[in-house]
Design a protein around this motif. Structure first.
Motif, PDB file in Angstrom:
ATOM      1  N   UNK A   7       0.868  -1.174   0.000  1.00 28.99           N
ATOM      2  CA  UNK A   7       0.000   0.000   0.000  1.00 28.99           C
ATOM      3  C   UNK A   7       0.901   1.219   0.000  1.00 28.99           C
ATOM      4  N   UNK A   8       0.772   2.040  -1.027  1.00 25.89           N
ATOM      5  CA  UNK A   8       1.562   3.263  -1.094  1.00 25.89           C
ATOM      6  C   UNK A   8       1.057   4.285  -0.091  1.00 25.89           C
ATOM      7  N   UNK A   9       1.910   5.247   0.196  1.00 22.73           N
ATOM      8  CA  UNK A   9       1.578   6.251   1.204  1.00 22.73           C
ATOM      9  C   UNK A   9       0.305   7.032   0.847  1.00 22.73           C
ATOM     10  N   UNK A  10       0.167   7.439  -0.398  1.00 23.69           N
ATOM     11  CA  UNK A  10      -1.021   8.200  -0.795  1.00 23.69           C
ATOM     12  C   UNK A  10      -2.297   7.408  -0.601  1.00 23.69           C
ATOM     13  N   UNK A  11      -2.276   6.143  -1.018  1.00 20.66           N
ATOM     14  CA  UNK A  11      -3.441   5.271  -0.843  1.00 20.66           C
ATOM     15  C   UNK A  11      -3.722   5.052   0.628  1.00 20.66           C
ATOM     16  N   UNK A  12      -2.664   4.782   1.390  1.00 22.91           N
ATOM     17  CA  UNK A  12      -2.849   4.509   2.821  1.00 22.91           C
ATOM     18  C   UNK A  12      -3.493   5.691   3.525  1.00 22.91           C
ATOM     19  N   UNK A  13      -2.966   6.880   3.317  1.00 27.79           N
ATOM     20  CA  UNK A  13      -3.492   8.018   4.057  1.00 27.79           C
ATOM     21  C   UNK A  13      -4.899   8.391   3.606  1.00 27.79           C
ATOM     22  N   UNK A  14      -5.232   8.139   2.356  1.00 25.61           N
ATOM     23  CA  UNK A  14      -6.618   8.342   1.906  1.00 25.61           C
ATOM     24  C   UNK A  14      -7.541   7.340   2.594  1.00 25.61           C
ATOM     25  N   UNK A  15      -7.086   6.080   2.709  1.00 24.09           N
ATOM     26  CA  UNK A  15      -7.894   5.060   3.392  1.00 24.09           C
ATOM     27  C   UNK A  15      -8.042   5.376   4.872  1.00 24.09           C
ATOM     28  N   UNK A  16      -6.962   5.784   5.513  1.00 22.80           N
ATOM     29  CA  UNK A  16      -7.046   6.114   6.940  1.00 22.80           C
ATOM     30  C   UNK A  16      -8.042   7.238   7.175  1.00 22.80           C
ATOM     31  N   UNK A  17      -7.998   8.232   6.319  1.00 19.72           N
ATOM     32  CA  UNK A  17      -8.940   9.354   6.448  1.00 19.72           C
ATOM     33  C   UNK A  17     -10.380   8.874   6.261  1.00 19.72           C
ATOM     34  N   UNK A  18     -10.593   8.057   5.261  1.00 16.44           N
ATOM     35  CA  UNK A  18     -11.950   7.548   5.005  1.00 16.44           C
ATOM     36  C   UNK A  18     -12.430   6.649   6.135  1.00 16.44           C
ATOM     37  N   UNK A  19     -11.572   5.728   6.572  1.00 16.39           N
ATOM     38  CA  UNK A  19     -11.958   4.809   7.647  1.00 16.39           C
ATOM     39  C   UNK A  19     -12.247   5.556   8.944  1.00 16.39           C
ATOM     40  N   UNK A  20     -11.475   6.596   9.202  1.00 15.84           N
ATOM     41  CA  UNK A  20     -11.725   7.380  10.412  1.00 15.84           C
ATOM     42  C   UNK A  20     -13.068   8.110  10.292  1.00 15.84           C
ATOM     43  N   UNK A  21     -13.334   8.690   9.133  1.00 18.51           N
ATOM     44  CA  UNK A  21     -14.614   9.389   8.916  1.00 18.51           C
ATOM     45  C   UNK A  21     -15.798   8.432   9.010  1.00 18.51           C
ATOM     46  N   UNK A  22     -15.602   7.184   8.573  1.00 18.68           N
ATOM     47  CA  UNK A  22     -16.669   6.178   8.622  1.00 18.68           C
ATOM     48  C   UNK A  22     -16.774   5.486   9.979  1.00 18.68           C
ATOM     49  N   UNK A  23     -15.892   5.824  10.909  1.00 17.09           N
ATOM     50  CA  UNK A  23     -15.958   5.242  12.251  1.00 17.09           C
ATOM     51  C   UNK A  23     -15.379   3.838  12.361  1.00 17.09           C
ATOM     52  N   UNK A  24     -14.576   3.433  11.373  1.00 16.55           N
ATOM     53  CA  UNK A  24     -13.991   2.088  11.410  1.00 16.55           C
ATOM     54  C   UNK A  24     -12.685   2.047  12.192  1.00 16.55           C
ATOM     55  N   UNK A  25     -12.017   3.179  12.247  1.00 11.10           N
ATOM     56  CA  UNK A  25     -10.798   3.308  13.038  1.00 11.10           C
ATOM     57  C   UNK A  25     -10.885   4.605  13.821  1.00 11.10           C
ATOM     58  N   UNK A  26     -10.031   4.729  14.815  1.00  8.42           N
ATOM     59  CA  UNK A  26      -9.958   5.984  15.553  1.00  8.42           C
ATOM     60  C   UNK A  26      -8.491   6.327  15.769  1.00  8.42           C
TER      61      UNK A  26
END
Length: 107
Positions: free
Chosen positions: A43-62
């Motif tokens: 997972x490249x950095x750009x993809x990872x940080x986009x996923x982290x942002x999305x997952x946090x917004x969706x309440x899947x991670x904190x």
């Protein structure tokens, strides 16, 4: 990224969530995925940080903390539910394939 609000996950999404069953920072997530999959998935950095942002917004991670300019994250209960649902879906796909292969062997 995912279909129908995370009904199914991409392989990268699955491994990001899987790695966050333990608290990790972004670079640690990338390292864990590479190690766990023996380099098959990255997972490249750009993809990872986009996923982290999305997952946090969706309440899947904190976000658990920020230390030395690193943001740490961990799976939430909802994230665990989504991850386990995907695991069950993948297992069912494998079982369906095995059944087809057994049927073909019997012909």
């Amino acid at each position: 990224m995912a279909r129908k609000k995370l009904d199914t996950l991409t392989e990268q999404m699955f491994y990001v969530l899987l790695s966050l069953r333990q608290e990790r920072h972004g670079y640690g997530v990338m390292q864990t995925i590479t190690q766990r999959t023996q380099g098959r998935v990255s997972v490249g950095a750009g993809t990872l940080y986009a996923l982290l942002e999305r997952f946090e917004a969706d309440g899947l991670i904190r976000r658990t903390r920020t230390e030395d300019n690193r943001k740490y994250y961990q799976l939430t209960g909802e994230g665990e539910r989504v991850l386990l649902a995907e695991y069950k879906r993948i297992k069912q796909q494998a079982a369906d394939m095995e059944a087809v292969l057994r049927e073909e062997e019997g012909q």
